[in-house]
Design an enzyme around this catalytic site. Structure first.
Site, PDB file in Angstrom:
ATOM      1  N   LYS A  33     -47.357 -25.590 -69.316  1.00 20.44           N
ATOM      2  CA  LYS A  33     -47.923 -24.364 -68.938  1.00 20.44           C
ATOM      3  C   LYS A  33     -48.703 -24.606 -67.489  1.00 20.44           C
ATOM      4  CE  LYS A  33     -51.998 -23.957 -70.568  1.00 20.44           C
ATOM      5  NZ  LYS A  33     -53.134 -23.860 -71.658  1.00 20.44           N
ATOM      6  N   ASP A  65     -50.064 -19.188 -72.382  1.00 20.54           N
ATOM      7  CA  ASP A  65     -51.366 -19.794 -73.213  1.00 20.54           C
ATOM      8  C   ASP A  65     -51.401 -19.019 -74.444  1.00 20.54           C
ATOM      9  OD1 ASP A  65     -52.299 -17.336 -72.639  1.00 20.54           O
ATOM     10  OD2 ASP A  65     -54.022 -17.787 -71.717  1.00 20.54           O
TER      11      ASP A  65
END
Length: 218
Positions: free
Chosen positions: A120, A138
């Site tokens: 991420k 997320d």
């Protein structure tokens, strides 16, 4: 959700916010990397408050290493998991100096090899700092992808892969920003504010909240 429907969903967000950007404050690929690393399980507001003083003192890997863990900790104690984050930021800064000449590499494998940097974080840096069509999933985007039907998946990677396939190529560069902001401010976890969602007509969520709580339908 069909590809055409997914396109309508993202296009609606694009029209409403034609110039999206991250809410993290940064001045370089390095300060962006540090800010994103600090943002895990913390709000962007809390990170920006901490980095305002941190980056005034240490905005390069060399300055960060010189600051050290204890010096860094003075700035970030208000952020969750600050002890582990301080250790990782110093370690990744040292590794940038030793392996990359102090520069942030525009390469996924090299980024993910840095201490505390996962997929991420790497995706955010690749997208924001280097303009790549990367999708950082997320909690907000994971929820939105599943709730709306835009890109259902049991894991963040499944949602990421689904979004990369369904979001029109011309919109991929900015889609990460549109989706995270939409999940943060409109398609919220406890109560999605469907009554002012610009993409509502293209959404498959079956329990849309069409009126604010306490306000009767007109």
């Amino acid at each position: 959700m069909s590809a055409a429907q997914a396109a309508r969903f993202v296009e609606a967000l694009a029209v409403a916010n034609p110039a999206p950007k991250t809410e993290l404050d940064f001045t370089s690929p390095y300060t962006l990397l540090v800010a994103v690393a600090l943002s895990a399980q913390a709000t962007d507001v809390s990170v920006n408050k901490a980095t305002a003083t941190l980056f005034a003192e240490a905005a390069t890997p060399e300055a960060m290493v010189a600051l050290g863990e204890e010096g860094l900790a003075r700035h970030i104690r208000s952020i969750g998991l600050w002890k582990g984050k301080a250790k990782n930021v110093i370690a990744l800064s040292q590794q940038l100096i030793e392996k990359h000449g102090g520069a942030v590499p525009p390469d996924r494998a090299a980024l993910e090899a840095l201490p505390g940097v996962g997929r991420k974080t790497a995706n955010v840096v690749l997208n924001v700092a280097f303009g790549e069509e990367a999708m950082a999933v997320d909690t907000h985007i994971f929820r939105l992808g599943n709730r709306t039907g835009l890109a259902p998946g049991k894991t963040p990677r499944e949602v990421e892969d689904g979004l990369m396939k369904r979001v029109p190529g011309s919109l991929l560069r900015d889609a990460h920003h549109w989706l995270i902001l939409h999940g943060r401010y409109i398609c919220k976890a406890r109560l999605p504010e469907c009554w002012h969602c610009v993409a509502r007509e293209a959404c498959n969520y079956g329990d849309k909240v069409l009126w604010p709580p306490g306000r009767a339908a007109k």
